[in-house]
Design an enzyme around this catalytic site. Structure first.
Site, PDB file in Angstrom:
ATOM      1  CG  ASP A 159      -1.954  -1.109   1.237  1.00 55.14           C
ATOM      2  OD1 ASP A 159      -1.909  -1.984   0.356  1.00 55.14           O
ATOM      3  OD2 ASP A 159      -2.800  -1.114   2.156  1.00 55.14           O
ATOM      4  CE  LYS A 191      -4.148  -3.976   1.616  1.00 53.72           C
ATOM      5  NZ  LYS A 191      -4.840  -3.007   2.453  1.00 53.72           N
ATOM      6  CB  CYS A 195      -2.074  -2.523   5.453  1.00 53.93           C
ATOM      7  SG  CYS A 195      -3.763  -1.853   5.439  1.00 53.93           S
TER       8      CYS A 195
END
Ligand code: ZN
Length: 209
Positions: A14, A112, A157
């Site tokens: 990310d 995701k 994350c």
């Protein structure tokens, strides 16, 4: 010590504009991981990235719950869910990767958070562990046994991706200088590292590799 072998993959979590300074859910010093990750990429044959990629009606956004603010809690998918500012909306500039992040050797991107009914911190499974992105099976199918995790954010994350990698049987490493924490509470990043260490994840810096 040369920890990186033929079965190793670098998993970049990310590194997207909304998680970087100036973004809607900016991680302090988040942009400082970019040059570290770019250097690291030269050591890996297999590089995979994850991308938080929400529909605009995602249930983790405070804006979708009248009267609620970021930081408030609700129940989502039967789980306690912290509410976030709107971030990483599909097709928005905030969902794009940092422009200086070298993407030229990435084998695949796993997205995701696409199901509006559940949040998804890990690159492997949603938070309810019902949806599977296919990342685990993909890595196994190409012979990956060892995973080095980096990116944003350490206490969400990155942590959940590393814990899931370990739980799936991968030899898992966290690269501490290639990640930064949100730190909603000042020690969240340190606690995340401790939790990962206790789970058997090896904690290294890019200089140890
Ligand atoms: Zn998200």
């Amino acid at each position: 010590m040369n920890w990186i072998d033929e079965s190793s993959a670098l998993l970049i979590v990310d590194v997207q504009n909304d998680f970087l300074p100036g973004g809607s859910l900016a991680v302090h010093e988040g942009d400082q991981v970019v040059p570290v990750i770019n250097t690291l990429q030269g050591n890996f044959k297999t590089i995979i990235a994850t991308q938080d990629f929400h529909p605009a009606d995602h249930g983790s956004f405070a804006a979708n719950h009248p009267g609620k603010n970021p930081g408030d809690f609700i129940e989502l998918a039967g789980l306690k869910q912290i509410l976030w500012p709107v971030h990483c909306v599909q097709g928005s500039q905030g969902a794009d990767f940092h422009p200086n992040l070298n993407q030229s050797h990435w084998k695949k991107i796993f997205q995701k958070g696409k199901n509006p009914q559940v949040d998804s911190y890990s690159g492997f499974f949603d938070n309810a562990r019902r949806g599977d992105t296919g990342l685990g099976n993909y890595l196994k199918s190409i012979g990956v046994r060892r995973i080095f995790v980096c990116g944003l954010a350490l206490d969400y994350c990155v942590k959940f991706t590393a814990l899931d990698a370990k739980s799936l049987g991968f030899d898992t490493f966290l690269i501490t200088d290639a990640t930064r924490a949100v730190n909603l509470q000042p020690k969240d990043g340190e606690s995340a590292i401790e939790e990962m260490r206790e789970a058997g994840i090896r904690i290294v810096t890019s200089k140890n590799l």
